[in-house]
Motif scaffolding. Structure first.
Motif, PDB file in Angstrom:
ATOM      1  N   ASP A   1     -13.862   8.615   3.212  1.00 24.10           N
ATOM      2  CA  ASP A   1     -15.053   7.521   4.338  1.00 24.10           C
ATOM      3  C   ASP A   1     -14.434   5.842   4.470  1.00 24.10           C
ATOM      4  OD1 ASP A   1     -17.391   5.928   4.281  1.00 24.10           O
ATOM      5  OD2 ASP A   1     -17.681   5.430   3.291  1.00 24.10           O
ATOM      6  N   ALA A   2     -14.837   5.429   6.567  1.00 18.86           N
ATOM      7  CA  ALA A   2     -13.957   4.400   6.261  1.00 18.86           C
ATOM      8  C   ALA A   2     -14.900   3.302   6.463  1.00 18.86           C
ATOM      9  CB  ALA A   2     -13.205   4.801   7.262  1.00 18.86           C
ATOM     10  N   THR A   3     -14.680   2.100   6.350  1.00 20.29           N
ATOM     11  CA  THR A   3     -15.415   1.274   7.258  1.00 20.29           C
ATOM     12  C   THR A   3     -14.852   0.594   8.595  1.00 20.29           C
ATOM     13  OG1 THR A   3     -14.408  -0.821   6.114  1.00 20.29           O
ATOM     14  CG2 THR A   3     -15.532   0.092   4.454  1.00 20.29           C
ATOM     15  N   ARG A   4     -15.877   0.208   9.195  1.00 22.40           N
ATOM     16  CA  ARG A   4     -16.119  -0.457  10.844  1.00 22.40           C
ATOM     17  C   ARG A   4     -14.912  -1.294  10.609  1.00 22.40           C
ATOM     18  NH1 ARG A   4     -18.056   0.823  15.365  1.00 22.40           N
ATOM     19  NH2 ARG A   4     -19.894   2.152  14.604  1.00 22.40           N
ATOM     20  N   PRO A   5     -14.128  -1.438  11.335  1.00 21.83           N
ATOM     21  CA  PRO A   5     -13.303  -3.037  12.005  1.00 21.83           C
ATOM     22  C   PRO A   5     -13.747  -3.678  13.227  1.00 21.83           C
ATOM     23  CG  PRO A   5     -12.559  -0.814  12.561  1.00 21.83           C
ATOM     24  CD  PRO A   5     -13.231  -0.498  11.484  1.00 21.83           C
ATOM     25  N   PRO A   6     -13.638  -4.545  12.815  1.00 24.97           N
ATOM     26  CA  PRO A   6     -14.009  -5.501  14.262  1.00 24.97           C
ATOM     27  C   PRO A   6     -13.384  -4.989  15.397  1.00 24.97           C
ATOM     28  CG  PRO A   6     -13.166  -6.581  11.753  1.00 24.97           C
ATOM     29  CD  PRO A   6     -12.050  -5.554  11.415  1.00 24.97           C
ATOM     30  N   GLY A   7     -14.595  -5.162  15.960  1.00 25.22           N
ATOM     31  CA  GLY A   7     -13.985  -4.218  17.439  1.00 25.22           C
ATOM     32  C   GLY A   7     -14.155  -3.017  17.429  1.00 25.22           C
TER      33      GLY A   7
ATOM     34  N   ASP B   1       7.654  -2.868   4.760  1.00 28.51           N
ATOM     35  CA  ASP B   1       7.799  -4.677   4.440  1.00 28.51           C
ATOM     36  C   ASP B   1       6.537  -5.035   5.518  1.00 28.51           C
ATOM     37  OD1 ASP B   1       9.986  -4.509   5.449  1.00 28.51           O
ATOM     38  OD2 ASP B   1      11.295  -5.064   4.185  1.00 28.51           O
ATOM     39  N   ASP B   2       6.605  -4.879   6.171  1.00 29.14           N
ATOM     40  CA  ASP B   2       5.462  -5.431   6.899  1.00 29.14           C
ATOM     41  C   ASP B   2       4.133  -6.067   6.295  1.00 29.14           C
ATOM     42  OD1 ASP B   2       4.206  -7.179   8.735  1.00 29.14           O
ATOM     43  OD2 ASP B   2       5.491  -5.918  10.744  1.00 29.14           O
ATOM     44  N   PRO B   3       4.024  -7.525   6.111  1.00 28.36           N
ATOM     45  CA  PRO B   3       2.958  -7.905   6.061  1.00 28.36           C
ATOM     46  C   PRO B   3       2.009  -7.085   6.370  1.00 28.36           C
ATOM     47  CG  PRO B   3       4.760  -9.770   5.887  1.00 28.36           C
ATOM     48  CD  PRO B   3       5.320  -8.602   6.637  1.00 28.36           C
ATOM     49  N   ALA B   4       1.658  -7.164   7.956  1.00 29.96           N
ATOM     50  CA  ALA B   4       1.468  -6.707   8.847  1.00 29.96           C
ATOM     51  C   ALA B   4       0.157  -5.081   8.778  1.00 29.96           C
ATOM     52  CB  ALA B   4       1.855  -6.691  10.365  1.00 29.96           C
ATOM     53  N   ASN B   5       1.528  -4.909   7.518  1.00 32.26           N
ATOM     54  CA  ASN B   5       0.835  -2.817   7.657  1.00 32.26           C
ATOM     55  C   ASN B   5      -0.025  -3.385   5.956  1.00 32.26           C
ATOM     56  OD1 ASN B   5       1.775  -2.059  10.225  1.00 32.26           O
ATOM     57  ND2 ASN B   5       3.970  -2.095   9.000  1.00 32.26           N
ATOM     58  N   ALA B   6       0.301  -4.392   5.026  1.00 33.54           N
ATOM     59  CA  ALA B   6       0.194  -3.761   3.462  1.00 33.54           C
ATOM     60  C   ALA B   6      -1.417  -3.545   3.612  1.00 33.54           C
ATOM     61  CB  ALA B   6       0.371  -5.704   3.392  1.00 33.54           C
ATOM     62  N   SER B   7      -2.469  -4.082   4.399  1.00 29.10           N
ATOM     63  CA  SER B   7      -3.964  -3.179   4.291  1.00 29.10           C
ATOM     64  C   SER B   7      -3.805  -1.909   4.086  1.00 29.10           C
ATOM     65  CB  SER B   7      -4.790  -4.046   4.888  1.00 29.10           C
ATOM     66  OG  SER B   7      -5.899  -3.393   4.987  1.00 29.10           O
ATOM     67  N   PHE B   8      -3.202  -1.732   5.770  1.00 30.78           N
ATOM     68  CA  PHE B   8      -3.643  -0.582   5.315  1.00 30.78           C
ATOM     69  C   PHE B   8      -2.564   0.704   4.469  1.00 30.78           C
ATOM     70  CE2 PHE B   8      -1.730   3.893   7.288  1.00 30.78           C
ATOM     71  CZ  PHE B   8      -2.887   4.051   8.188  1.00 30.78           C
ATOM     72  N   LEU B   9      -1.501   0.071   4.014  1.00 30.44           N
ATOM     73  CA  LEU B   9      -0.747   1.296   2.446  1.00 30.44           C
ATOM     74  C   LEU B   9      -1.539   1.070   1.706  1.00 30.44           C
ATOM     75  CD1 LEU B   9       3.405  -0.678   4.064  1.00 30.44           C
ATOM     76  CD2 LEU B   9       1.305   2.458   3.857  1.00 30.44           C
TER      77      LEU B   9
ATOM     78  N   ASP C   1      -4.804   1.014   1.262  1.00 33.60           N
ATOM     79  CA  ASP C   1      -5.937   1.528   1.326  1.00 33.60           C
ATOM     80  C   ASP C   1      -5.719   3.131   1.011  1.00 33.60           C
ATOM     81  OD1 ASP C   1      -7.946  -0.676   2.304  1.00 33.60           O
ATOM     82  OD2 ASP C   1      -8.049  -0.348   4.394  1.00 33.60           O
ATOM     83  N   MET C   2      -4.405   3.028   1.895  1.00 32.69           N
ATOM     84  CA  MET C   2      -3.266   4.613   1.825  1.00 32.69           C
ATOM     85  C   MET C   2      -3.451   4.996   0.003  1.00 32.69           C
ATOM     86  SD  MET C   2      -4.236   6.420   4.750  1.00 32.69           S
ATOM     87  CE  MET C   2      -3.002   7.716   4.422  1.00 32.69           C
ATOM     88  N   ALA C   3      -3.008   3.690  -0.741  1.00 30.84           N
ATOM     89  CA  ALA C   3      -2.624   3.965  -1.911  1.00 30.84           C
ATOM     90  C   ALA C   3      -3.840   4.149  -2.663  1.00 30.84           C
ATOM     91  CB  ALA C   3      -1.827   3.005  -2.405  1.00 30.84           C
ATOM     92  N   ARG C   4      -4.957   3.187  -2.818  1.00 39.15           N
ATOM     93  CA  ARG C   4      -6.352   4.251  -3.529  1.00 39.15           C
ATOM     94  C   ARG C   4      -7.275   5.196  -2.546  1.00 39.15           C
ATOM     95  NH1 ARG C   4      -7.983  -0.693  -0.587  1.00 39.15           N
ATOM     96  NH2 ARG C   4     -10.077   0.318  -0.229  1.00 39.15           N
ATOM     97  N   GLY C   5      -6.532   5.905  -1.557  1.00 34.85           N
ATOM     98  CA  GLY C   5      -7.230   6.993  -1.916  1.00 34.85           C
ATOM     99  C   GLY C   5      -8.349   7.090  -0.558  1.00 34.85           C
ATOM    100  N   ALA C   6      -8.155   5.360   0.283  1.00 33.59           N
ATOM    101  CA  ALA C   6      -9.480   5.000   0.871  1.00 33.59           C
ATOM    102  C   ALA C   6      -8.519   5.498   2.768  1.00 33.59           C
ATOM    103  CB  ALA C   6      -9.996   4.146   1.135  1.00 33.59           C
ATOM    104  N   ALA C   7      -9.438   5.611   3.647  1.00 32.18           N
ATOM    105  CA  ALA C   7      -8.826   5.700   5.003  1.00 32.18           C
ATOM    106  C   ALA C   7      -8.355   4.198   5.586  1.00 32.18           C
ATOM    107  CB  ALA C   7     -10.393   5.768   5.820  1.00 32.18           C
ATOM    108  N   PRO C   8      -7.875   3.951   5.982  1.00 32.52           N
ATOM    109  CA  PRO C   8      -7.577   2.623   6.554  1.00 32.52           C
ATOM    110  C   PRO C   8      -8.805   2.195   7.671  1.00 32.52           C
ATOM    111  CG  PRO C   8      -5.309   3.673   6.183  1.00 32.52           C
ATOM    112  CD  PRO C   8      -6.391   4.877   6.148  1.00 32.52           C
ATOM    113  N   ARG C   9      -9.077   0.640   7.369  1.00 30.83           N
ATOM    114  CA  ARG C   9     -10.022   0.594   8.121  1.00 30.83           C
ATOM    115  C   ARG C   9      -9.794   0.689   9.878  1.00 30.83           C
ATOM    116  NH1 ARG C   9     -10.267  -2.923   3.258  1.00 30.83           N
ATOM    117  NH2 ARG C   9      -8.689  -3.812   4.605  1.00 30.83           N
ATOM    118  N   GLU C  10      -8.228   0.045   9.501  1.00 36.11           N
ATOM    119  CA  GLU C  10      -8.114   0.694  11.387  1.00 36.11           C
ATOM    120  C   GLU C  10      -8.428   1.796  12.082  1.00 36.11           C
ATOM    121  OE1 GLU C  10      -3.462   0.429  12.455  1.00 36.11           O
ATOM    122  OE2 GLU C  10      -3.720  -0.242  10.186  1.00 36.11           O
ATOM    123  N   LEU C  11      -8.673   2.687  11.155  1.00 38.51           N
ATOM    124  CA  LEU C  11      -8.852   4.187  12.002  1.00 38.51           C
ATOM    125  C   LEU C  11      -9.703   4.016  12.377  1.00 38.51           C
ATOM    126  CD1 LEU C  11      -6.915   6.036   8.893  1.00 38.51           C
ATOM    127  CD2 LEU C  11      -6.240   4.811  11.726  1.00 38.51           C
TER     128      LEU C  11
END
Length: 93
Positions: A14-20, A51-59, A61-71
């Motif tokens: 289950d994912a949440t809608r990213p802005p736009g 280690d890029d902070p821009a990828n922190a949220s994606f990683l 989400d994946m570690a929690r077993g959730a689909a990254p919001r950007e997908l």
């Protein structure tokens, strides 16, 4: 190879809608994430550093077993994981 085939895992998350987001509500979203020793790619795109902070949220989400919001939006997101952590990413071309 057989080993690579076993490394593939499919998840419906289950994912949440990213802005736009341009994906219609209820539309199936598919993504292929390949994990390498030195980063990861999404749908064959450029290498993204772990280690890029821009990828922190994606990683996270994946570690929690959730689909990254950007997908994609709320609903079913199919994520294919390819485990290549034993090798470095090799730029195509």
């Amino acid at each position: 190879s057989e080993e690579e085939a076993r490394a593939h895992a499919f998840y419906l998350l289950d994912a949440t809608r990213p802005p736009g987001a341009d994906v219609a509500e209820g539309e199936q979203v598919e993504a292929k994430v390949a994990l390498y020793r030195n980063g990861f790619t999404v749908n064959g795109g450029p290498l993204r550093a772990l280690d890029d902070p821009a990828n922190a949220s994606f990683l996270q989400d994946m570690a929690r077993g959730a689909a990254p919001r950007e997908l994609g939006p709320r609903g079913q997101v199919s994520v294919e994981m390819v485990d290549k952590r034993g090798e470095d990413y090799d730029e195509p071309g």
